[in-house]
Design a protein around this motif. Structure first.
Motif, PDB file in Angstrom:
ATOM      1  N   MET A  79       0.790  -1.233   0.000  1.00 50.88           N
ATOM      2  CA  MET A  79       0.000   0.000   0.000  1.00 50.88           C
ATOM      3  C   MET A  79       0.821   1.282   0.000  1.00 50.88           C
ATOM      4  O   MET A  79       0.330   2.337  -0.377  1.00 50.88           O
ATOM      5  N   ASP A  80       2.094   1.217   0.426  1.00 48.40           N
ATOM      6  CA  ASP A  80       2.899   2.440   0.357  1.00 48.40           C
ATOM      7  C   ASP A  80       3.360   2.710  -1.083  1.00 48.40           C
ATOM      8  O   ASP A  80       3.864   3.785  -1.381  1.00 48.40           O
ATOM      9  N   HIS A  81       3.162   1.733  -1.965  1.00 51.87           N
ATOM     10  CA  HIS A  81       3.560   1.879  -3.371  1.00 51.87           C
ATOM     11  C   HIS A  81       2.346   2.030  -4.293  1.00 51.87           C
ATOM     12  O   HIS A  81       2.381   2.807  -5.236  1.00 51.87           O
ATOM     13  N   ALA A  82       1.303   1.243  -4.015  1.00 50.70           N
ATOM     14  CA  ALA A  82       0.155   1.196  -4.925  1.00 50.70           C
ATOM     15  C   ALA A  82      -1.149   1.623  -4.259  1.00 50.70           C
ATOM     16  O   ALA A  82      -2.201   1.564  -4.891  1.00 50.70           O
ATOM     17  N   GLY A 182      11.789   0.415  -6.143  1.00 48.86           N
ATOM     18  CA  GLY A 182      10.708  -0.067  -5.273  1.00 48.86           C
ATOM     19  C   GLY A 182      11.277  -0.405  -3.907  1.00 48.86           C
ATOM     20  O   GLY A 182      11.933   0.433  -3.277  1.00 48.86           O
ATOM     21  N   ASP A 183      11.074  -1.641  -3.463  1.00 50.31           N
ATOM     22  CA  ASP A 183      11.660  -2.091  -2.195  1.00 50.31           C
ATOM     23  C   ASP A 183      12.746  -3.148  -2.399  1.00 50.31           C
ATOM     24  O   ASP A 183      13.206  -3.764  -1.434  1.00 50.31           O
ATOM     25  N   ALA A 184      13.154  -3.366  -3.671  1.00 45.30           N
ATOM     26  CA  ALA A 184      14.102  -4.452  -3.950  1.00 45.30           C
ATOM     27  C   ALA A 184      15.495  -4.169  -3.406  1.00 45.30           C
ATOM     28  O   ALA A 184      16.294  -5.090  -3.223  1.00 45.30           O
ATOM     29  N   THR A 226      12.173   4.410  -3.920  1.00 49.90           N
ATOM     30  CA  THR A 226      10.869   4.891  -3.450  1.00 49.90           C
ATOM     31  C   THR A 226      11.053   5.433  -2.030  1.00 49.90           C
ATOM     32  O   THR A 226      10.456   6.431  -1.639  1.00 49.90           O
ATOM     33  N   HIS A 227      11.917   4.732  -1.282  1.00 48.92           N
ATOM     34  CA  HIS A 227      12.293   5.179   0.072  1.00 48.92           C
ATOM     35  C   HIS A 227      13.794   5.478   0.045  1.00 48.92           C
ATOM     36  O   HIS A 227      14.560   4.564   0.288  1.00 48.92           O
ATOM     37  N   TYR A 228      14.516   6.566  -0.291  1.00 48.03           N
ATOM     38  CA  TYR A 228      13.860   7.693  -0.842  1.00 48.03           C
ATOM     39  C   TYR A 228      14.843   8.473  -1.698  1.00 48.03           C
ATOM     40  O   TYR A 228      15.964   8.747  -1.256  1.00 48.03           O
TER      41      TYR A 228
HETATM   42 ZN    ZN Z   1       7.794   0.238   0.567  1.00 50.60          ZN
END
Ligand code: ZN
Length: 315
Positions: A79-82, A182-184, A226-228
């Motif tokens: 949910m923090d992405h989509a 993303g979070d990868a 994404t972070h950040y």
């Molecule tokens: Zn995330």
């Protein structure tokens, strides 16, 4: 276009790439999304549902009409992405939502996903907003290898990137030689370095490592976290993240063996105490630190148990 930008931050990578701070968990510079101002404008990530008004203001100050947004690309459906995807799709009626095929059913029907996020993040759930189902015909369901031309040489190439979640994708932008991670590649803050993000239910260690190798092969010049934010020196950062991830999983595995499988609470307490002494404690409020540590320990623990059950445990 106004000369001063309030909502869209320029990035050092390219004059047409901007980041919008979603101020996740109430923190500046912790999570956001990107706007690529190409002839076919694209959003990468969406933030939460409550980020949508800010995204619309950022588009406005960049001179992009919502009707002109061509793509809303999400690296994965967490949910923090989509979380904002359904809301933004409604406000940008001509945009197609790019999503990996494994995650796409959750955007069409987010109910199960929202419950899973609620379990994973516990007391932090109020930060996560809500989700709106996206009609299937608005989605472009993809896997690694798909490529979207945005004009003037800009493009988004889909890279399969499982590990954080099985449906995780990264996007490579060939003109800026940048990778939307993303979070990868975890969470990165220059002042404290990497923060792990190994959540339940499907974190997979070996797949995360294989993904890091796949990302290295692209030889990116920028990582767009994404972070950040946009950071140069990808090879150093990818190596450092791998080192940190190996150490994190290794520490949990060792403590799990020491405490035994039935002492899950002792495992959480141990790592919460350790992390409370780390730079993380300066960043997070105590309740957020507790929830994050629990989430990241649980993800690794579930992975270790699955690995033991499948008989591939090294011990
Ligand atoms: Zn995330």
């Amino acid at each position: 276009m106004p000369t001063e930008l309030r909502y869209a931050e320029p990035t050092p990578a390219d004059p047409n790439l901007f980041v919008v701070d979603a101020e996740m968990l109430g923190m500046k510079g912790y999570g956001g999304l990107y706007i690529l101002r190409a002839p076919k404008p694209a959003l990468v990530e969406t933030g939460f549902s409550h980020t949508t008004p800010k995204v619309l203001k950022a588009l406005e100050e960049l001179g992009i009409a919502p009707d002109d947004v061509a793509y809303i690309a999400v690296t994965h459906v967490h949910m923090d992405h989509a979380g904002g995807a359904g809301f933004l799709a409604e406000r940008c009626p001509n945009a197609r939502v790019i999503c990996h095929r494994v995650g796409a059913p959750h955007l069409i029907n987010p109910e199960k996903l929202v419950r899973s996020v609620q379990r994973a993040v516990g007391p932090l759930f109020p930060y996560y907003g809500e989700m709106k189902p996206i009609p299937e015909e608005r989605l472009v369901i993809v896997q690694g290898g798909a490529r979207f031309e945005l004009g003037d040489g800009y493009a988004l190439e889909v890279i399969d990137a499982p590990g954080h979640a099985p449906h995780h994708a990264c996007f490579y932008e060939p003109q800026t030689r940048g990778l939307f991670t993303g979070d990868a590649v975890g969470i990165y803050r220059r002042e404290i370095g990497f923060i792990m993000t190994t959540p339940p239910p499907s974190f997979h260690f070996e797949e995360s490592l294989a993904t890091l190798n796949r990302l290295r092969e692209l030889k990116p010049e920028w990582l767009y976290f994404t972070h950040y934010g946009a950071h140069p020196e990808p090879s150093t950062l990818l190596d450092e993240y791998e080192r940190r991830l190996r150490a994190w999983v290794g520490r949990i595995e060792a403590k799990w063996h020491e405490l035994g499988d039935e002492n899950e609470e002792a495992l959480y307490t141990h790592f919460l105490e350790e992390e409370s002494q780390s730079p993380l404690a300066r960043l997070y409020e105590p309740h957020a630190l507790q929830a994050e540590v629990r989430m990241n320990v649980t993800g690794v623990l579930l992975y270790l148990r699955r690995r033991r059950e499948s008989g591939t445990d090294r011990n």
